[in-house]
Scaffold this motif. Structure first.
Motif, PDB file in Angstrom:
ATOM      1  N   LEU A   1      32.138  30.757 -29.866  1.00 11.43           N
ATOM      2  CA  LEU A   1      33.222  31.367 -29.116  1.00 11.43           C
ATOM      3  C   LEU A   1      32.618  32.182 -27.984  1.00 11.43           C
ATOM      4  CD1 LEU A   1      35.726  32.743 -31.805  1.00 11.43           C
ATOM      5  CD2 LEU A   1      35.682  30.505 -30.694  1.00 11.43           C
TER       6      LEU A   1
ATOM      7  N   LEU B   1      30.651  41.700 -26.810  1.00 11.56           N
ATOM      8  CA  LEU B   1      29.869  41.056 -27.853  1.00 11.56           C
ATOM      9  C   LEU B   1      28.867  40.110 -27.209  1.00 11.56           C
ATOM     10  CD1 LEU B   1      32.432  41.927 -29.509  1.00 11.56           C
ATOM     11  CD2 LEU B   1      31.973  39.951 -30.937  1.00 11.56           C
TER      12      LEU B   1
ATOM     13  N   PHE C   1      26.926  33.427 -37.437  1.00 10.32           N
ATOM     14  CA  PHE C   1      26.567  34.016 -36.142  1.00 10.32           C
ATOM     15  C   PHE C   1      26.111  35.460 -36.317  1.00 10.32           C
ATOM     16  CE2 PHE C   1      28.840  30.696 -33.798  1.00 10.32           C
ATOM     17  CZ  PHE C   1      29.736  30.252 -34.752  1.00 10.32           C
TER      18      PHE C   1
ATOM     19  N   ASN D   1      29.092  27.352 -40.204  1.00  8.24           N
ATOM     20  CA  ASN D   1      28.542  28.073 -39.055  1.00  8.24           C
ATOM     21  C   ASN D   1      28.473  29.565 -39.332  1.00  8.24           C
ATOM     22  OD1 ASN D   1      28.720  25.616 -37.461  1.00  8.24           O
ATOM     23  ND2 ASN D   1      30.908  26.038 -37.320  1.00  8.24           N
TER      24      ASN D   1
ATOM     25  N   GLN E   1      36.578  32.538 -36.001  1.00  9.07           N
ATOM     26  CA  GLN E   1      35.471  33.269 -36.610  1.00  9.07           C
ATOM     27  C   GLN E   1      35.982  34.421 -37.465  1.00  9.07           C
ATOM     28  OE1 GLN E   1      32.244  34.267 -33.952  1.00  9.07           O
ATOM     29  NE2 GLN E   1      32.057  32.160 -33.240  1.00  9.07           N
ATOM     30  N   TYR E   2      35.342  34.589 -38.617  1.00 13.59           N
ATOM     31  CA  TYR E   2      35.625  35.689 -39.534  1.00 13.59           C
ATOM     32  C   TYR E   2      34.444  36.646 -39.480  1.00 13.59           C
ATOM     33  CZ  TYR E   2      39.365  32.824 -41.429  1.00 13.59           C
ATOM     34  OH  TYR E   2      40.503  32.078 -41.566  1.00 13.59           O
ATOM     35  N   PHE E   3      34.752  37.917 -39.278  1.00 11.88           N
ATOM     36  CA  PHE E   3      33.709  38.909 -39.047  1.00 11.88           C
ATOM     37  C   PHE E   3      33.486  39.804 -40.253  1.00 11.88           C
ATOM     38  CE2 PHE E   3      32.473  38.719 -34.600  1.00 11.88           C
ATOM     39  CZ  PHE E   3      33.411  37.843 -34.092  1.00 11.88           C
ATOM     40  N   GLY E   4      32.242  40.227 -40.407  1.00  9.48           N
ATOM     41  CA  GLY E   4      31.915  41.266 -41.358  1.00  9.48           C
ATOM     42  C   GLY E   4      32.240  42.632 -40.766  1.00  9.48           C
TER      43      GLY E   4
ATOM     44  N   LEU F   1      35.613  42.758 -36.181  1.00  8.50           N
ATOM     45  CA  LEU F   1      36.776  42.197 -35.503  1.00  8.50           C
ATOM     46  C   LEU F   1      37.701  41.521 -36.514  1.00  8.50           C
ATOM     47  CD1 LEU F   1      34.652  42.493 -33.170  1.00  8.50           C
ATOM     48  CD2 LEU F   1      35.794  40.538 -32.095  1.00  8.50           C
TER      49      LEU F   1
ATOM     50  N   LEU G   1      27.103  42.643 -35.648  1.00 11.66           N
ATOM     51  CA  LEU G   1      28.227  41.986 -36.301  1.00 11.66           C
ATOM     52  C   LEU G   1      27.834  40.574 -36.698  1.00 11.66           C
ATOM     53  CD1 LEU G   1      31.055  43.104 -33.865  1.00 11.66           C
ATOM     54  CD2 LEU G   1      30.764  43.878 -36.198  1.00 11.66           C
TER      55      LEU G   1
ATOM     56  N   TYR H   1      25.886  38.822 -33.731  1.00 12.10           N
ATOM     57  CA  TYR H   1      26.167  39.431 -32.434  1.00 12.10           C
ATOM     58  C   TYR H   1      25.660  40.874 -32.443  1.00 12.10           C
ATOM     59  CZ  TYR H   1      29.827  35.809 -31.890  1.00 12.10           C
ATOM     60  OH  TYR H   1      30.527  34.631 -31.791  1.00 12.10           O
TER      61      TYR H   1
ATOM     62  N   LEU I   1      25.923  37.247 -28.163  1.00 16.13           N
ATOM     63  CA  LEU I   1      25.449  36.389 -29.250  1.00 16.13           C
ATOM     64  C   LEU I   1      23.927  36.402 -29.293  1.00 16.13           C
ATOM     65  CD1 LEU I   1      26.203  34.303 -31.449  1.00 16.13           C
ATOM     66  CD2 LEU I   1      26.073  32.556 -29.661  1.00 16.13           C
TER      67      LEU I   1
ATOM     68  N   TYR J   1      24.267  26.392 -37.616  1.00 16.89           N
ATOM     69  CA  TYR J   1      25.334  25.457 -37.959  1.00 16.89           C
ATOM     70  C   TYR J   1      25.053  24.693 -39.235  1.00 16.89           C
ATOM     71  CZ  TYR J   1      22.164  22.428 -35.342  1.00 16.89           C
ATOM     72  OH  TYR J   1      21.064  21.772 -34.875  1.00 16.89           O
TER      73      TYR J   1
ATOM     74  N   ARG K   1      30.462  25.022 -31.347  1.00 20.68           N
ATOM     75  CA  ARG K   1      30.682  25.925 -32.460  1.00 20.68           C
ATOM     76  C   ARG K   1      30.803  27.377 -32.038  1.00 20.68           C
ATOM     77  NH1 ARG K   1      26.955  22.178 -33.064  1.00 20.68           N
ATOM     78  NH2 ARG K   1      27.236  20.610 -34.669  1.00 20.68           N
TER      79      ARG K   1
ATOM     80  N   TYR L   1      41.419  38.778 -30.956  1.00 16.69           N
ATOM     81  CA  TYR L   1      40.901  39.591 -32.045  1.00 16.69           C
ATOM     82  C   TYR L   1      41.167  41.059 -31.729  1.00 16.69           C
ATOM     83  CZ  TYR L   1      38.216  35.646 -33.909  1.00 16.69           C
ATOM     84  OH  TYR L   1      37.843  34.449 -34.456  1.00 16.69           O
TER      85      TYR L   1
ATOM     86  N   GLU M   1      20.055  28.248 -33.672  1.00 24.06           N
ATOM     87  CA  GLU M   1      20.012  28.100 -32.223  1.00 24.06           C
ATOM     88  C   GLU M   1      20.059  29.471 -31.585  1.00 24.06           C
ATOM     89  OE1 GLU M   1      22.350  23.833 -31.711  1.00 24.06           O
ATOM     90  OE2 GLU M   1      22.447  25.362 -30.145  1.00 24.06           O
TER      91      GLU M   1
ATOM     92  N   PHE N   1      22.783  31.787 -33.715  1.00 25.08           N
ATOM     93  CA  PHE N   1      23.743  31.202 -34.631  1.00 25.08           C
ATOM     94  C   PHE N   1      23.119  30.038 -35.387  1.00 25.08           C
ATOM     95  CE2 PHE N   1      25.302  27.311 -32.506  1.00 25.08           C
ATOM     96  CZ  PHE N   1      24.826  27.501 -31.216  1.00 25.08           C
TER      97      PHE N   1
END
Lengths: 113, 116
Positions: B104, A43, A33, A31, A102-105, B44, A90, A35, A45, A50, B102, B36, A56, A48
């Motif tokens: 948040l 934030l 995303f 996945n 979720q892991y963010f840049g 984040l 983001l 933002y 969205l 998958y 999927r 976060y 989507e 995103f």
């Protein structure tokens, strides 16, 4: 160490230009995303994905499109940049294996003049 | 539909004092809950999460959060605040039973300022 990278930290574009923001993750996450973050609005969205070639719409897709041709890369496209798209963008990725954490840049601060 | 509320836009606390950043949620089913932190001009960073089991979750940098199902809350806490804890904090929720499993849903964020 997990990593999400974004192509630029700061970007300045003119109104009407086509803008590409790229995001790459090295964690084999399914996945991804995009933002945007604005003061007082939190934030939001945009889109995103998958899976490869799947996408989507999020809450605010108007004026944006995305592309995911490879699992590790997710691109955000502003077809014709406008001043109201000035924002912090983001990118994040997640996997069901980690309960969708979720892991963010680091973010791209885009200014459209 | 699921939602997250962070009722305080700003929290100020003196260094060395305990801190609490509040989060309440609304969801059908059992949620996954996350905290976060965001430092200026950065992305984040994940602090902690609740999936199941013990209601008290411990995370990075000495933070912890307590899942309270009856009050639908997931407040972030730290026994002794540091000036370096000053940042923007986001609560987030994901419901395994939701159609868009999927995603948040993020709260609006709380700016924490720790005063020296």
């Amino acid at each position: 160490d997990v990593k999400v990278t974004q192509s630029s930290r700061y970007l300045v574009k003119r109104t009407g230009e086509k803008v590409f923001l790229e995001c790459v993750q090295d964690m084999d996450h399914e996945n991804m995303f995009w933002y945007r973050q604005d003061p007082g609005l939190g934030l939001r969205l945009i889109y995103f994905s998958y899976d490869v070639k799947m996408k989507e719409k999020g809450d605010i897709p108007e004026g944006y499109s995305v592309s995911r041709e490879k699992k590790e890369r997710f691109s955000l496209i502003l077809e014709s940049a406008s001043t109201n798209q000035t924002s912090m963008y983001l990118c994040a990725s997640s996997t069901v294996r980690l309960h969708y954490e979720q892991y963010f840049g680091p973010g791209t601060r885009l200014t459209v003049t | 539909a699921q939602s997250v509320a962070q009722p305080e836009d700003q929290v100020n606390v003196a260094e060395g004092n305990p801190l609490t950043v509040k989060c309440t949620y609304s969801v059908s089913g059992n949620p996954y809950l996350f905290w976060y932190v965001q430092y200026p001009n950065r992305g984040l960073q994940f602090l902690l999460k609740y999936i199941t089991g013990d209601n008290l979750v411990k995370g990075s940098y000495g933070f912890e959060a307590e899942f309270n199902k009856s009050q639908t809350s997931f407040h972030l806490k730290k026994p002794s605040a540091l000036v370096s804890d000053s940042a923007l904090y986001f609560c987030a929720i994901e419901s395994p039973s939701s159609g868009s499993a999927r995603q948040l849903t993020f709260g609006s964020g709380t700016q924490l300022t720790v005063l020296p």
